[in-house]
Design a protein around this motif. Structure first.
Motif, PDB file in Angstrom:
ATOM      1  N   GLY B 121      49.034  -1.368  22.636  1.00 25.75           N
ATOM      2  CA  GLY B 121      47.885  -1.678  21.793  1.00 25.75           C
ATOM      3  C   GLY B 121      47.382  -3.110  21.919  1.00 25.75           C
ATOM      4  O   GLY B 121      46.426  -3.496  21.252  1.00 25.75           O
ATOM      5  N   LEU B 124      43.567  -3.643  22.499  1.00 25.46           N
ATOM      6  CA  LEU B 124      42.556  -3.067  21.603  1.00 25.46           C
ATOM      7  C   LEU B 124      41.519  -4.114  21.201  1.00 25.46           C
ATOM      8  O   LEU B 124      41.817  -5.319  21.187  1.00 25.46           O
ATOM      9  CB  LEU B 124      43.233  -2.541  20.329  1.00 25.46           C
ATOM     10  CG  LEU B 124      44.074  -1.276  20.482  1.00 25.46           C
ATOM     11  CD1 LEU B 124      44.958  -1.090  19.253  1.00 25.46           C
ATOM     12  CD2 LEU B 124      43.149  -0.072  20.662  1.00 25.46           C
ATOM     13  N   LEU B 215      48.378  -0.675  16.234  1.00 29.30           N
ATOM     14  CA  LEU B 215      47.781   0.644  16.062  1.00 29.30           C
ATOM     15  C   LEU B 215      46.269   0.546  16.192  1.00 29.30           C
ATOM     16  O   LEU B 215      45.657  -0.410  15.709  1.00 29.30           O
ATOM     17  CB  LEU B 215      48.134   1.189  14.668  1.00 29.30           C
ATOM     18  CG  LEU B 215      49.632   1.175  14.352  1.00 29.30           C
ATOM     19  CD1 LEU B 215      49.865   1.445  12.872  1.00 29.30           C
ATOM     20  CD2 LEU B 215      50.354   2.215  15.207  1.00 29.30           C
ATOM     21  N   GLY B 216      45.696   1.558  16.846  1.00 19.06           N
ATOM     22  CA  GLY B 216      44.253   1.519  17.028  1.00 19.06           C
ATOM     23  C   GLY B 216      43.605   2.847  16.692  1.00 19.06           C
ATOM     24  O   GLY B 216      44.269   3.884  16.595  1.00 19.06           O
ATOM     25  N   TYR B 217      42.304   2.795  16.470  1.00 18.01           N
ATOM     26  CA  TYR B 217      41.528   4.009  16.292  1.00 18.01           C
ATOM     27  C   TYR B 217      40.189   3.759  16.954  1.00 18.01           C
ATOM     28  O   TYR B 217      39.554   2.738  16.686  1.00 18.01           O
ATOM     29  CB  TYR B 217      41.355   4.323  14.804  1.00 18.01           C
ATOM     30  CG  TYR B 217      40.539   5.574  14.561  1.00 18.01           C
ATOM     31  CD1 TYR B 217      41.115   6.842  14.730  1.00 18.01           C
ATOM     32  CD2 TYR B 217      39.191   5.483  14.221  1.00 18.01           C
ATOM     33  CE1 TYR B 217      40.363   7.990  14.544  1.00 18.01           C
ATOM     34  CE2 TYR B 217      38.434   6.621  14.031  1.00 18.01           C
ATOM     35  CZ  TYR B 217      39.016   7.885  14.199  1.00 18.01           C
ATOM     36  OH  TYR B 217      38.277   9.009  14.016  1.00 18.01           O
ATOM     37  N   ASP B 218      39.814   4.629  17.856  1.00 15.84           N
ATOM     38  CA  ASP B 218      38.516   4.485  18.504  1.00 15.84           C
ATOM     39  C   ASP B 218      38.425   3.178  19.282  1.00 15.84           C
ATOM     40  O   ASP B 218      37.385   2.527  19.314  1.00 15.84           O
ATOM     41  CB  ASP B 218      37.425   4.490  17.400  1.00 15.84           C
ATOM     42  CG  ASP B 218      36.210   5.260  17.870  1.00 15.84           C
ATOM     43  OD1 ASP B 218      36.283   5.866  18.955  1.00 15.84           O
ATOM     44  OD2 ASP B 218      35.190   5.239  17.144  1.00 15.84           O
ATOM     45  N   LYS B 220      39.717   0.407  18.500  1.00  9.22           N
ATOM     46  CA  LYS B 220      39.709  -0.782  17.643  1.00  9.22           C
ATOM     47  C   LYS B 220      41.018  -0.910  16.879  1.00  9.22           C
ATOM     48  O   LYS B 220      41.618   0.095  16.499  1.00  9.22           O
ATOM     49  CB  LYS B 220      38.598  -0.650  16.603  1.00  9.22           C
ATOM     50  CG  LYS B 220      37.299  -1.255  17.020  1.00  9.22           C
ATOM     51  CD  LYS B 220      36.414  -1.253  15.812  1.00  9.22           C
ATOM     52  CE  LYS B 220      35.437  -2.377  15.813  1.00  9.22           C
ATOM     53  NZ  LYS B 220      34.171  -1.983  15.214  1.00  9.22           N
ATOM     54  N   VAL B 222      43.532  -1.070  13.947  1.00 10.55           N
ATOM     55  CA  VAL B 222      43.532  -0.686  12.529  1.00 10.55           C
ATOM     56  C   VAL B 222      44.805  -1.121  11.824  1.00 10.55           C
ATOM     57  O   VAL B 222      44.891  -1.078  10.597  1.00 10.55           O
ATOM     58  CB  VAL B 222      43.329   0.831  12.334  1.00 10.55           C
ATOM     59  CG1 VAL B 222      41.945   1.253  12.796  1.00 10.55           C
ATOM     60  CG2 VAL B 222      44.389   1.632  13.060  1.00 10.55           C
ATOM     61  N   GLU B 225      52.585  -1.813  13.567  1.00  8.64           N
ATOM     62  CA  GLU B 225      53.807  -1.159  13.116  1.00  8.64           C
ATOM     63  C   GLU B 225      54.982  -2.044  13.514  1.00  8.64           C
ATOM     64  O   GLU B 225      55.091  -2.492  14.650  1.00  8.64           O
ATOM     65  CB  GLU B 225      53.935   0.225  13.765  1.00  8.64           C
ATOM     66  CG  GLU B 225      55.153   0.969  13.256  1.00  8.64           C
ATOM     67  CD  GLU B 225      55.284   2.372  13.869  1.00  8.64           C
ATOM     68  OE1 GLU B 225      54.233   2.991  14.182  1.00  8.64           O
ATOM     69  OE2 GLU B 225      56.420   2.810  14.040  1.00  8.64           O
ATOM     70  N   ARG B 231      54.319  -0.145   8.251  1.00  9.85           N
ATOM     71  CA  ARG B 231      52.973  -0.247   8.826  1.00  9.85           C
ATOM     72  C   ARG B 231      52.110  -1.133   7.947  1.00  9.85           C
ATOM     73  O   ARG B 231      52.169  -1.049   6.721  1.00  9.85           O
ATOM     74  CB  ARG B 231      52.337   1.147   8.907  1.00  9.85           C
ATOM     75  CG  ARG B 231      52.980   1.996   9.969  1.00  9.85           C
ATOM     76  CD  ARG B 231      52.272   3.305  10.117  1.00  9.85           C
ATOM     77  NE  ARG B 231      52.714   3.962  11.346  1.00  9.85           N
ATOM     78  CZ  ARG B 231      51.955   4.752  12.080  1.00  9.85           C
ATOM     79  NH1 ARG B 231      50.702   4.971  11.728  1.00  9.85           N
ATOM     80  NH2 ARG B 231      52.419   5.301  13.170  1.00  9.85           N
ATOM     81  N   ASP B 233      48.080  -2.384   7.542  1.00  7.89           N
ATOM     82  CA  ASP B 233      46.738  -2.186   8.078  1.00  7.89           C
ATOM     83  C   ASP B 233      46.117  -3.542   8.411  1.00  7.89           C
ATOM     84  O   ASP B 233      46.456  -4.557   7.812  1.00  7.89           O
ATOM     85  CB  ASP B 233      45.849  -1.400   7.101  1.00  7.89           C
ATOM     86  CG  ASP B 233      45.727  -2.127   5.790  1.00  7.89           C
ATOM     87  OD1 ASP B 233      46.675  -2.867   5.461  1.00  7.89           O
ATOM     88  OD2 ASP B 233      44.708  -1.990   5.103  1.00  7.89           O
TER      89      ASP B 233
END
Ligand code: SRM
Ligand SMILES: Cc1cc2nc3c(=O)[nH]c(=O)nc-3n(C[C@H](O)[C@H](O)[C@H](O)COP(=O)(O)OP(=O)(O)OC[C@H]3O[C@@H](n4cnc5c(N)ncnc54)[C@H](O)[C@@H]3O)c2cc1C
Ligand code: SF4
Ligand code: FES
Lengths: 109, 818
Positions: B121, B124, B215-218, B220, B222, B225, B231, B233
Motif C-alpha cells: 500500500g 497509494l 489500506l486503500g480503497y479505489d 486512495k 483509507v 493496519e 486498524r 482510519d
C-alpha cells in the motif's frame, strides 16, 4: 463651574449607544456627542473636532479616545484634548450614570 | 565570459545556496555558474517548511534567494531540471529535460531522498513524504478536507509534520517503532516528556507500533493496519522514517560511493574535478542530516575552488532543536549510559523542566534539555571545546547564569559570553562576528544581522540571543519593533497577524488581541479596521462583522464629506444606465433637496451633501428604482468600467460591456484589503483605461488579455500582463481567482500593485495562470464568501438595521439647561 447652577438632564439609556460607539444629542445649534467605551464608561464632547470641525461622533472609539473621521486626529474623551503632536481642544461636558440613565450636565458656563 | 571557469552545480538546496554566497563574497567574478534544480523553484529555507505547514509562515517568507539574486550574480538557474547523467570524459551534465552543459568544476549537491518503507500500500494516493515544498502543499491540500493523518516515524521530521497537520485542523496519530520518541536524540525520560507534550496538543502517539500495511480503497489511502491487528482510519499517511543520501547519479557516473558520495577532506570525490556537498556526501564514513556541517563543507569547497588547496573539512558535532511552537527541546552529543560516564540530572516537574548532562572525564559529552533550553548553546560550546568543568560542577546544570556567584539576568549572561561563543548553531556564527558586524556595518535591526552574518537566518531559534546582542551593542537605539508593526498596539506586522489568525483559528477581534498579546485594551483606529477585514476575509461564514471597528463610511455605507454630510453613489452596472434610473435619481435629488449631482470618474452618478438622517429615506427611494449601493466608500469592489465594445463600436472585438457587467454582478459586495477597481476595454485602444486599473481586461480577436497591478492615483503605473485566456468564462474565473489571492494575502490598505510587488509578479502569474488546482480553489473560496457578502447594505438599513446610527438619541430644548 458652580455646582448649584449645574443642571443634569437625562438623555437616554446607556443601552441606546453601542459599545465603542457614539450617539448625538441635539442641543439647539450645538450637537453633543455621547460616547460609550468598551468598559461602559460614558463621555460627552461637543461634536466638533478642534482641527476642522469634523464630527467626532462618527469616529472610531478606542480606549479613552476617539479618532476623528476626517483627518485622524485622536481626541481624549475625558478632556477633549487632541493627543500626540496635534494641538487643540474640544469642549467636554460633565456626564454621569444613574443606573443605566445617562445624565448630561449642562451648566451655565 | 569565455575566460571564466565554468562551475556547474547539481541540486539547488541549502548547502549549495550557502556555498555560492561564500563564493560570491570571496571571488565574485571567478566563475560562470549554472545550477540545476529538480524542484520548480528558487532556493528556499527547507528548515522552515514546518512553520509553512502549520500556517505560521508562507512560502514567500522562507525564500533564501529570489529570482533577482540569480540575475544579480549572473547565475543561470534551470528550474524543474533534474540531471540524469554526468559524462566525466566530455565533462558535461545532461538533464532529463534535454539541457546539456559543460563544466570545468562540478558540485554534486543532490541532498537526500526520504526513505519509503516498501509496505503493502505504500504507493497509494495519499501516502506522502516530507522533504520539499511540494510535499507541504500536498499535505495542506489533503488537510483542507479534514480527517485523520497518520504519521509513521516519531523522529524530528515526523513530529514536526504531526504538529503542523494538527494545526491545520486534522486529527493526528504518530506511529513510532521504538519505545520512546526521538530516541536518537533524546534519552527515555525526555522522550516521555515529549510524548506527554504531544498528547497535550491532542496528537495521539503510539509507541512500539509496527505498521503491517497501508489500506486503500479505489487507489486512495483509507487507513493503516498495525502488526497487532489494530486498524486506524486515515486520509493521509506521512512516511517520515529517515532519509537516504541521494547518490545514484554519482554511482551511475562511476564515482566512488558508499552510503553517500564519498569525499576526501578537500570535499573532492574520486574525480578531482567533481565535489560532493551536503547531505549526499559521505565524509570519513559519516553522512549528515542537519545544515550546520553542510555549511562548513561549502566553505571548504569555496576555498578549494579559489586555490587554497590546504583547506580541509574534518567533521562536525551536531546539536538539534525541535521546531514545534510551544515545545522547547534541545539535544547535543552522545548520552547513552556507560560505565565510564557520569550524569547530572535536574527535574522540575511543576515547571515541566528536565535537564541532563552526560560527563566523561570532567567534560560534557552529551546534553538533553527539555522545557528550558536557553543554556543549550552554552553547554554545546563547553562540549565542543572539551572544557574541563571540574570547577563549576556543582552549579553546572543550573546553567550559565549561576556560574561565578550571584545569578545573572539573561542579558548579563549574554554579555558575559566570550567572543568566540557560538550563537547561531546552524551557521556557526560566534558572538564576536555578530557584534563586530553590527558595529562595522552600522546595523540596526535583526534583518540587517541576518543579511550580513546569516545568524538567525536558518532555523531562527537563536533569534532571541541575536536580539540581545543587538540591544547590548546598540543600547537604547536598538528598537526590536523596527519590523514595521501593524500599529502601536502590537509588535507584530501585518503578515504575522494574518498568518496567526488562520493558524490559531482566531475568530474575533478580542480573541486576536488576547492571543497575540495586544498592548492596548481595545486597539486603535489603525488596527481595528484591519483586523475586522482579516477576520471577514478568513472566516466569511463564522465571523460577525464588527461595525464599531469600521471606518465611518463603511459603517453607514456612504461617504462622509468635509461638512459632515454624506454622498451617495448607487451602482450603475458597467457604467450603463437608463431613463428610468436617471428619472429616479432626478426625483430623489428634488425630494431631498440634494445640493450637488456629479458624474464620477468611475462612470456613475454621485449625489453629494445629503444629511445623515435622510440617508435611509434616500436609499428607500433609490431601492424602489432597483438601485443598490455602489460601495463607493468601501475597501471592496468599486466599479468595473467598460467601453461600448461590440455592441456599438466599429473596432470592438468582444462584448466588453457585457463582460464588465457580468464581473461587477459577480463580485459586488466583496471586501478587499484596499479598494479594487476594474475595467474591460473592447480593443487595445483601451477607452475604459483598463491598463491603469487594479485589474483590467483588454479584449482582442483571439480572446481576453488579463492585466493587473496598475495604479492611477497617488502613484501612476501601467499594468502588468497576467496572461491570455480564450473565453469569457475563463476570464471571469482568472480575474476572480486573482482577486481572492489578493484578498487572502494583501495587507490592509495595500492596493493590488503594492501587494503584487511584494509577493512578486511572477509568483502571482504562476499561481493563477499555471496552477489550475490553485486557481480553482481561490475561485471557490471567493464564491463561498460572496454568499455572505452580497446583501445590499442599503436595503438592510431601509429595513431598520443599525437604526441608531441615523437618529440623534435626544433633542434637547434650549430651555432645559436654563
Ligand atoms: C467621486 C470621485 C471623484 C469624482 O467626482 O469623479 C472620487 C472621490 C473621492 N476619492 Fe477618488 N474618486 C473617484 C475616482 C477616483 C479615481 C478614478 C477611477 O476610479 O477611475 C481615482 C484614480 C484611480 C485609482 O484609484 O487608483 C481615484 C483615486 C483616489 C485616491 C488615491 C488612491 C491611491 O491608492 O492611489 C484616494 C485616496 C484614498 O483612497 O486613500 C481617493 C479618495 C477619494 C475620496 C473617497 C476621498 C475621501 O476619502 O473622502 C473622495 C470621496 C468623494 C465622495 O464622497 O464621493 N480617490 N479616485 C470618483 C468616484 C468614482 C466612483 O464612481 O466610485
Ligand atoms: C521539514 C524539514 C525540517 C528540517 N529541520 C532542520 C533543522 O531544524 N535543523 C537542521 O539543521 N536541519 C533541518 N533539516 C535538514 C536540512 O534541511 C537539510 O540538512 C539540508 O536542507 C540539506 O541540504 P542539501 O543542500 O544537502 O540538500 P537539499 O536542501 O535537500 O537540496 C537538494 C536539492 O537537490 C535537488 N536535486 C536532487 N537530485 C537532483 C538532480 N539529479 N538534479 C537536479 N536537482 C536535484 C532536490 O530537488 C533538492 O531541491 C530539515 C529538513 C526538513 C525536510
Ligand atoms: S481628487 Fe479625489 S480626493 Fe482629491 S479633492 Fe478630488 S475627489 Fe477629493
Ligand atoms: S477635522 Fe478632525 S482631524 Fe481634521
Amino acid at each position: 463651574m458652580n455646582a448649584l447652577t449645574q443642571t443634569w438632564v437625562s438623555v437616554g439609556s446607556i443601552e441606546d449607544i453601542p459599545r465603542r460607539g457614539s450617539r448625538c444629542v441635539d442641543y439647539g445649534e450645538m450637537t453633543i456627542a455621547i460616547f460609550r467605551t468598551i468598559d461602559d464608561r460614558v463621555f460627552a464632547l461637543e461634536d466638533k473636532c478642534p482641527h476642522k470641525n469634523g464630527p467626532l461622533s462618527q469616529g472610531i472609539v478606542h480606549d479613552g479616545c476617539v479618532t476623528c473621521p476626517l483627518h485622524n486626529w485622536v481626541i481624549s474623551l475625558e478632556t477633549g484634548e487632541a493627543q500626540g503632536a496635534d494641538e487643540g481642544e474640544t469642549r467636554a461636558f460633565p456626564i454621569r450614570l444613574d443606573d443605566d440613565q445617562i445624565m448630561l450636565g449642562l451648566g451655565k458656563s | 565570459m569565455s575566460d571564466k571557469q565554468k562551475l556547474v552545480v547539481i541540486g539547488n538546496g541549502m548547502a549549495p545556496g550557502r556555498m555560492l554566497e561564500y563564493l560570491f563574497e570571496r571571488a565574485p567574478d571567478a566563475f560562470e555558474v549554472t545550477i540545476f534544480n529538480a524542484e520548480p523553484r528558487v532556493n528556499y529555507n527547507r528548515l522552515m517548511l514546518s512553520p509553512v505547514l502549520s500556517g505560521e509562515k508562507a512560502y514567500e517568507d522562507i525564500i533564501t534567494h529570489d529570482d533577482d539574486w540569480y540575475k544579480t550574480h549572473g547565475v543561470t538557474l534551470h528550474k524543474s531540471a533534474r540531471i540524469s547523467s554526468i559524462d566525466r570524459a566530455a565533462k558535461t551534465v545532461t538533464s532529463d529535460s534535454g539541457i546539456t552543459v559543460s563544466y570545468d568544476q562540478l558540485v554534486i549537491a543532490t541532498g537526500s531522498n526520504p526513505f519509503i518503507i516498501p509496505l503493502p500500500g505504500h504507493d497509494l494516493d495519499g501516502v506522502l513524504t516530507y522533504r520539499d515544498l511540494d510535499d507541504v502543499e500536498r499535505m495542506i491540500s489533503v488537510a483542507k478536507t479534514g480527517g485523520r493523518a497518520v504519521v509513521i516515524g516519531g523522529g524530528l521530521l515526523g513530529l514536526e509534520a504531526a504538529a503542523g497537520l494538527r494545526r491545520q485542523g486534522m486529527d493526528v496519530t504518530v506511529l513510532h517503532l521504538m519505545p520512546t520518541l526521538m530516541e536518537r536524540q533524546l534519552d527515555p525520560a525526555a522522550g516521555y516528556l515529549l510524548e506527554k507534550a504531544f498528547q497535550d496538543l491532542h496528537i495521539q502517539v503510539l509507541t512500539e507500533a509496527s505498521t503491517k500495511q497501508i489500506l486503500g480503497y479505489d487507489g486512495k489511502v483509507v487507513g493503516v493496519e498495525l502488526a497487532d491487528g489494530t486498524r486506524i482510519d486515515a486520509a493521509m499517511v506521512v512516511m517520515a522514517v529517515g532519509i537516504r543520501p541521494s547518490a545514484e547519479l554519482a554511482k551511475l557516473a562511476q564515482l566512488e560511493t558508499g552510503r553517500g558520495v564519498i569525499v576526501s577532506d578537500a570535499m573532492r570525490t574520486s574525480d578531482p574535478d567533481i565535489f560532493a556537498l551536503g547531505e549526499c556526501a559521505e565524509h570519513r564514513g559519516q553522512c549528515y542530516g542537519l545544515v550546520a556541517p553542510l555549511y562548513e563543507m561549502g566553505k571548504v569547497i569555496v576555498e578549494q575552488l579559489t586555490g587554497n588547496n590546504a583547506a580541509a573539512y574534518t567533521g562536525s558535532v551536531t546539536a538539534t532543536k525541535l521546531k514545534v511552537t510551544g515545545i522547547d527541546l534541545y539535544s547535543a552529543g552522545d548520552f547513552a549510559e556507560a560505565d565510564d560516564r557520569e550524569e547530572i540530572v535536574l527535574r522540575d516537574a511543576a515547571a515541566g523542566v528536565y535537564k541532563r548532562l552526560v560527563l566523561k572525564e570532567n567534560r560534557i559529552i552529551g546534553a538533553v534539555l527539555y522545557g528550558e533550553t536557553a543554556d543549550g548553546p552554552w553547554f554545546f560550546d563547553l562540549l565542543k571545546k572539551q572544557t574541563d568543568i571540574s570547577d563549576m560542577r556543582e552549579m553546572l546544570i543550573f546553567g550559565q547564569a549561576y556560574q561565578g556567584g550571584a545569578p545573572l539576568d539573561p542579558s548579563a549572561a549574554v554579555a558575559a559570553l566570550p567572543d568566540d561563543a557560538e550563537i547561531c548553531g546552524c551557521n556557526g556564527i560566534c558572538k564576536g562576528a555578530i557584534t563586530g558586524t553590527i558595529v562595522s556595518k552600522n546595523l540596526t535591526d535583526l534583518d540587517g544581522v541576518r543579511a550580513h552574518t546569516k545568524a538567525s537566518a536558518s532555523c531562527g531559534t537563536c533569534t532571541g540571543l541575536v536580539e540581545q546582542l543587538l540591544s547590548l551593542t546598540l543600547g537604547d537605539s536598538y528598537d526590536p519593533a523596527a519590523v514595521t508593526p501593524m500599529c502601536g498596539c502590537t509588535d507584530l506586522g501585518h503578515n504575522d497577524v494574518r498568518r496567526l489568525i488562520v493558524a490559531k483559528g482566531l475568530k474575533s477581534i478580542p480573541a486576536v488581541m488576547q492571543e497575540l498579546e495586544w498592548t492596548t485594551s481595545c486597539g486603535c483606529a489603525k488596527c481595528r479596521p484591519a483586523l475586522n477585514y482579516y477576520l471577514v476575509c478568513d472566516w466569511p461564514d463564522e465571523y460577525a462583522d464588527d461595525y464599531q471597528s469600521r471606518f465611518i463610511n463603511e459603517r453607514v455605507h456612504a461617504n462622509i464629506q468635509k461638512d459632515g454630510t454624506y454622498s451617495v453613489v448607487p451602482r450603475m452596472w458597467g457604467g450603463m444606465t437608463s431613463s428610468t434610473e436617471l428619472r429616479a435619481i432626478a426625483d430623489v435629488v428634488d425630494k431631498f433637496d440634494i445640493p450637488a449631482v456629479k458624474c464620477t470618474g468611475g462612470q456613475r452618478i454621485d449625489m453629494l451633501g445629503i444629511k445623515k438622517e435622510d440617508l435611509p429615506a434616500v436609499w428607500a427611494d433609490l431601492g424602489k428604482a432597483g438601485f443598490v449601493s455602489g460601495q463607493a466608500y468601501a475597501k471592496g469592489l468599486r466599479t468595473v468600467k467598460t467601453c461600448v465594445g461590440t455592441d456599438w463600436c466599429r473596432f470592438g472585438t468582444q462584448d466588453s460591456t457585457g463582460l464588465g457587467i457580468r464581473i461587477e454582478k459577480f463580485m459586488w459586495g466583496s471586501w478587499t484589503p484596499a479598494k479594487l477597481k476594474m475595467a474591460v476595454s473592447g480593443c487595445p485602444r483601451n477607452c475604459s483605461e483598463a491598463t491603469c486599473k487594479d485589474i483590467g481586461i483588454i479584449c482582442v480577436d483571439s480572446g481576453f488579455e488579463i492585466h493587473f497591478a496598475g495604479a492611477a492615483g497617488l502613484d501612476i503605473k501601467g499594468t502588468e500582463v497576467l496572461g491570455m485566456v480564450k473565453t469569457e468564462d475563463e476570464a471571469l474565473e482568472y480575474v476572480v481567482a486573482l482577486a481572492q489571492m489578493y484578498r487572502e494575502q494583501g495587507h490592509y490598505l495595500e492596493r493590488i500593485y503594492k501587494w503584487a510587488k511584494r509577493v512578486g509578479f511572477d509568483e502571482v502569474r504562476r499561481q493563477i495562470m499555471d496552477e489550475p488546482a490553485k486557481r480553482k480553489a481561490y475561485f471557490e473560496r471567493f464564491v463561498f464568501s460572496q454568499k455572505f457578502a452580497q446583501i445590499d447594505p442599503w436595503s438592510e438599513r431601509v429595513s431598520g438595521k443599525d437604526k441608531h446610527e441615523f437618529n440623534p438619541m435626544a433633542i434637547l430644548q434650549l430651555e432645559a439647561a436654563e
